[in-house]
Design a protein around this motif. Sequence first.
Motif, PDB file in Angstrom:
ATOM      1  N   ASN A  50       1.277  -1.258  -0.111  1.00 16.70           N
ATOM      2  CA  ASN A  50      -0.029  -0.002   0.394  1.00 16.70           C
ATOM      3  C   ASN A  50       0.941   1.175  -0.130  1.00 16.70           C
ATOM      4  O   ASN A  50       0.058   2.200  -0.222  1.00 16.70           O
ATOM      5  N   ASP A  51       2.080   1.284  -0.075  1.00 18.50           N
ATOM      6  CA  ASP A  51       3.303   2.182  -0.354  1.00 18.50           C
ATOM      7  C   ASP A  51       2.696   3.046  -1.496  1.00 18.50           C
ATOM      8  O   ASP A  51       2.970   2.819  -2.935  1.00 18.50           O
ATOM      9  N   PRO A  52       2.330   4.809  -0.907  1.00 19.75           N
ATOM     10  CA  PRO A  52       1.692   4.747  -2.744  1.00 19.75           C
ATOM     11  C   PRO A  52       3.292   5.430  -3.563  1.00 19.75           C
ATOM     12  O   PRO A  52       2.874   5.406  -4.343  1.00 19.75           O
ATOM     13  N   ALA A  53       4.628   5.431  -2.927  1.00 14.52           N
ATOM     14  CA  ALA A  53       5.368   6.257  -3.918  1.00 14.52           C
ATOM     15  C   ALA A  53       5.597   4.441  -5.135  1.00 14.52           C
ATOM     16  O   ALA A  53       6.577   4.210  -5.884  1.00 14.52           O
ATOM     17  N   LEU A  54       4.779   3.496  -4.565  1.00 14.58           N
ATOM     18  CA  LEU A  54       5.421   2.238  -5.423  1.00 14.58           C
ATOM     19  C   LEU A  54       4.834   2.453  -7.376  1.00 14.58           C
ATOM     20  O   LEU A  54       5.223   2.046  -8.102  1.00 14.58           O
ATOM     21  N   ASP A 257       1.055  20.064  -4.510  1.00 14.84           N
ATOM     22  CA  ASP A 257       0.613  18.896  -3.063  1.00 14.84           C
ATOM     23  C   ASP A 257      -1.298  19.682  -1.930  1.00 14.84           C
ATOM     24  O   ASP A 257      -1.228  20.116  -2.387  1.00 14.84           O
ATOM     25  N   THR A 258      -1.908  18.619  -2.838  1.00 15.75           N
ATOM     26  CA  THR A 258      -3.054  18.160  -2.372  1.00 15.75           C
ATOM     27  C   THR A 258      -3.469  16.980  -1.840  1.00 15.75           C
ATOM     28  O   THR A 258      -4.567  16.620  -1.455  1.00 15.75           O
ATOM     29  N   ARG A 259      -2.110  16.353  -1.012  1.00 13.90           N
ATOM     30  CA  ARG A 259      -3.050  15.095  -0.051  1.00 13.90           C
ATOM     31  C   ARG A 259      -4.172  15.843   1.047  1.00 13.90           C
ATOM     32  O   ARG A 259      -3.879  14.839   1.655  1.00 13.90           O
ATOM     33  N   THR A 260      -4.536  17.317   1.402  1.00 14.83           N
ATOM     34  CA  THR A 260      -4.920  17.207   2.043  1.00 14.83           C
ATOM     35  C   THR A 260      -6.034  18.920   1.711  1.00 14.83           C
ATOM     36  O   THR A 260      -4.976  19.659   1.067  1.00 14.83           O
ATOM     37  N   ASP A 306      -2.139   9.519  -2.460  1.00 20.62           N
ATOM     38  CA  ASP A 306      -2.331   9.587  -0.969  1.00 20.62           C
ATOM     39  C   ASP A 306      -2.890  10.598  -0.505  1.00 20.62           C
ATOM     40  O   ASP A 306      -3.773  11.560  -0.747  1.00 20.62           O
ATOM     41  N   HIS A 307      -3.515  10.239   1.334  1.00 21.76           N
ATOM     42  CA  HIS A 307      -4.387  10.777   1.908  1.00 21.76           C
ATOM     43  C   HIS A 307      -3.433  11.334   3.144  1.00 21.76           C
ATOM     44  O   HIS A 307      -2.999  10.302   3.532  1.00 21.76           O
ATOM     45  N   ARG A 308      -3.473  12.483   3.341  1.00 26.91           N
ATOM     46  CA  ARG A 308      -2.269  13.017   4.704  1.00 26.91           C
ATOM     47  C   ARG A 308      -3.474  12.269   5.849  1.00 26.91           C
ATOM     48  O   ARG A 308      -2.451  12.046   6.363  1.00 26.91           O
ATOM     49  N   GLU A 309      -4.776  13.198   5.940  1.00 26.57           N
ATOM     50  CA  GLU A 309      -5.295  12.457   7.476  1.00 26.57           C
ATOM     51  C   GLU A 309      -5.256  11.165   7.485  1.00 26.57           C
ATOM     52  O   GLU A 309      -5.460  10.440   9.181  1.00 26.57           O
ATOM     53  N   THR A 310      -5.417   9.881   6.621  1.00 31.66           N
ATOM     54  CA  THR A 310      -5.609   8.146   6.826  1.00 31.66           C
ATOM     55  C   THR A 310      -4.572   7.683   5.667  1.00 31.66           C
ATOM     56  O   THR A 310      -4.747   6.952   6.603  1.00 31.66           O
ATOM     57  N   GLY A 311      -3.818   8.251   5.641  1.00 25.72           N
ATOM     58  CA  GLY A 311      -2.659   7.690   4.760  1.00 25.72           C
ATOM     59  C   GLY A 311      -3.488   6.723   3.859  1.00 25.72           C
ATOM     60  O   GLY A 311      -2.360   5.668   3.654  1.00 25.72           O
ATOM     61  N   ASN A 312      -5.040   6.301   3.325  1.00 25.95           N
ATOM     62  CA  ASN A 312      -5.360   5.478   2.221  1.00 25.95           C
ATOM     63  C   ASN A 312      -5.547   6.155   1.474  1.00 25.95           C
ATOM     64  O   ASN A 312      -6.934   6.371   1.207  1.00 25.95           O
ATOM     65  N   VAL A 366      -8.662  20.768 -14.022  1.00 27.09           N
ATOM     66  CA  VAL A 366      -8.248  19.165 -14.967  1.00 27.09           C
ATOM     67  C   VAL A 366      -9.306  18.457 -13.128  1.00 27.09           C
ATOM     68  O   VAL A 366      -8.750  18.929 -12.120  1.00 27.09           O
ATOM     69  N   LEU A 367      -9.666  17.465 -13.554  1.00 26.80           N
ATOM     70  CA  LEU A 367     -10.445  16.551 -12.835  1.00 26.80           C
ATOM     71  C   LEU A 367      -9.156  15.428 -11.346  1.00 26.80           C
ATOM     72  O   LEU A 367      -8.660  15.111 -12.459  1.00 26.80           O
ATOM     73  N   LEU A 368      -8.728  16.348 -10.498  1.00 28.65           N
ATOM     74  CA  LEU A 368      -7.370  14.942  -9.991  1.00 28.65           C
ATOM     75  C   LEU A 368      -7.627  14.512  -8.926  1.00 28.65           C
ATOM     76  O   LEU A 368      -8.164  15.243  -7.936  1.00 28.65           O
ATOM     77  N   LYS A 369      -7.502  13.276  -8.590  1.00 27.37           N
ATOM     78  CA  LYS A 369      -7.327  12.901  -7.247  1.00 27.37           C
ATOM     79  C   LYS A 369      -6.303  13.524  -6.524  1.00 27.37           C
ATOM     80  O   LYS A 369      -5.255  13.830  -6.745  1.00 27.37           O
ATOM     81  N   GLN A 370      -6.690  13.409  -5.232  1.00 26.17           N
ATOM     82  CA  GLN A 370      -5.700  13.737  -3.692  1.00 26.17           C
ATOM     83  C   GLN A 370      -4.445  13.554  -3.879  1.00 26.17           C
ATOM     84  O   GLN A 370      -3.840  12.067  -4.674  1.00 26.17           O
ATOM     85  N   GLY A 371      -3.593  14.044  -4.333  1.00 29.76           N
ATOM     86  CA  GLY A 371      -1.872  13.672  -3.939  1.00 29.76           C
ATOM     87  C   GLY A 371      -1.212  14.274  -4.352  1.00 29.76           C
ATOM     88  O   GLY A 371      -1.107  15.403  -4.117  1.00 29.76           O
ATOM     89  N   VAL A 372       0.281  14.077  -4.942  1.00 32.63           N
ATOM     90  CA  VAL A 372       1.716  14.469  -4.750  1.00 32.63           C
ATOM     91  C   VAL A 372       1.722  14.419  -6.955  1.00 32.63           C
ATOM     92  O   VAL A 372       2.153  13.767  -6.664  1.00 32.63           O
ATOM     93  N   TYR A 373       1.827  16.351  -7.159  1.00 36.09           N
ATOM     94  CA  TYR A 373       1.938  16.242  -9.006  1.00 36.09           C
ATOM     95  C   TYR A 373       3.345  16.368  -9.393  1.00 36.09           C
ATOM     96  O   TYR A 373       3.012  18.154  -8.910  1.00 36.09           O
ATOM     97  N   ASN A 374       3.391  16.065  -9.912  1.00 36.62           N
ATOM     98  CA  ASN A 374       4.444  17.073 -11.095  1.00 36.62           C
ATOM     99  C   ASN A 374       3.536  17.148 -12.091  1.00 36.62           C
ATOM    100  O   ASN A 374       2.947  16.196 -13.045  1.00 36.62           O
ATOM    101  N   TYR A 375       4.485  18.611 -13.247  1.00 37.26           N
ATOM    102  CA  TYR A 375       3.442  19.115 -14.487  1.00 37.26           C
ATOM    103  C   TYR A 375       3.822  19.830 -15.012  1.00 37.26           C
ATOM    104  O   TYR A 375       5.647  19.708 -14.320  1.00 37.26           O
ATOM    105  N   ASP A 376       4.241  20.011 -16.070  1.00 35.44           N
ATOM    106  CA  ASP A 376       4.350  21.330 -17.130  1.00 35.44           C
ATOM    107  C   ASP A 376       3.836  21.414 -18.267  1.00 35.44           C
ATOM    108  O   ASP A 376       2.762  21.741 -18.098  1.00 35.44           O
ATOM    109  N   TYR A 377       4.199  22.930 -18.393  1.00 33.60           N
ATOM    110  CA  TYR A 377       3.394  23.545 -19.810  1.00 33.60           C
ATOM    111  C   TYR A 377       4.686  22.911 -21.311  1.00 33.60           C
ATOM    112  O   TYR A 377       5.015  23.090 -21.207  1.00 33.60           O
TER     113      TYR A 377
END
Length: 432
Positions: A50-54, A257-260, A306-312, A366-377
């Motif tokens: 369940n490690d999000p870094a996988l 970062d939108t984990r929270t 990732d979700h900062r409050e629950t880790g799930n 853009v509709l995105l799930k909570q987490g940490v994202y890289n992006y560019d233009y």
Amino acid sequence: MRPFFRLLALLFFCTTATELLAQQLRTIDHIYDPKVQTVLLFPLVGSNPNDPALTLNPPVISLDEQVSLQLEFDDLTANYRSFRARLIHCNADWQRSILNDIEFTYEYNDNPITEYQTSINTKIQYFHYRFTLPRVKLPGNYLIVVYDERNRNNIIFTRRFSTYQNRLNVAADVRFSTNPAYQFNSQQVDLSINYRGYQVISPQDDFKVVIRQNYRDDRVLRDLRPTSVQAFDQTLEYRLIDMTNTLPGGNEFRFFDTRTVLSRANYIERIDRPADRNIAYVQEDKPRSRGVYIQSDDFNGMFVIDHRETGNGATNADYIETIFTLKIPEIPNVELFVNGAFNFWQLNDVNKMAYDPLLNAYRASVLLKQGVYNYDYMVQTTGSQPKVDENYIEGSYSSTENDYEVFVYHRPPASRADQLVAYKRVGVNKRK
């Protein structure tokens, strides 16, 4: 199995294959159903599944190791749907091979996806599905096709993955370009292949070498020819001076970062919380193509859920309307896109930006799930032959930290498809 049932199974295989082929299926990473989001495919390595870094690891695994590939995705219809998965074998160019299913699979090539969970305490409801891919017999390129169980012609999405067996020794090195005109903005990949003990008829012609930057299928070098063949040592060297082994270094990726949603995290300007959804405004960006290179850590364009409050993050992370803003005057005859692995590096209506004259800036939602994202233009010219330019906004530097993969394919004698006989990962400008 009785002959009658064996015949039925064979007819089912043929019917399914015909249906998929009739659609002229594109062998790319692509989501066809807009209600399906966050399609992840990654190897299950380490002790914590369940490690999000996988998800930062590419879907490339060795057949000689007991590592499985995990598929995860969300269905935002908020209703349970029955999905099935099928594997397709591809050659080195990602065109579908002529192999029959029985030649590359151990099991029946039509798998139900039965593991699912519902989202928990999210404003946007979804079903989260998981599926462990079955093992395959041959090293090479594959496409997993997920489709609706009730309508086999309704393909939901496709994802690429590769399996390999290291039958050759590959040595690779990345440095700045040896061409003086590109030494400050491009990176050159030199490599050698030792095929001692491996049966090959014409090594300078039979091996197909592919180099990929940052796990991106839009940053690939193909059709490389060796510069020297050392028959006695059974070694091929690729030290090219014609720029065919050179790619722009690019820049370190922007991130947020939108984990929270309880507070503003890194590079989030503000968060609005209406009843039906959350809206996150990424801090206003500006072009980086002029100026010096600035070192920073990134995921090389990838993202983690990732979700900062629950880790799930799988079921507790909500979907957020994410607003990107690029402060720049309107550019004529071009289209701008915010891009990253979250959209498979594709330029389409999902990540296209629109110019807002009141803000004097481009914006995209853009509709995105909570987490940490890289992006560019990225900039794409309009017209009959559009050209893509990632360096126009971001700049390109040979000092940029990047990951490279080397794929070596070969079609053994009497074989009917290309096999991935060597795989190598190498980094450049890694931080210590």
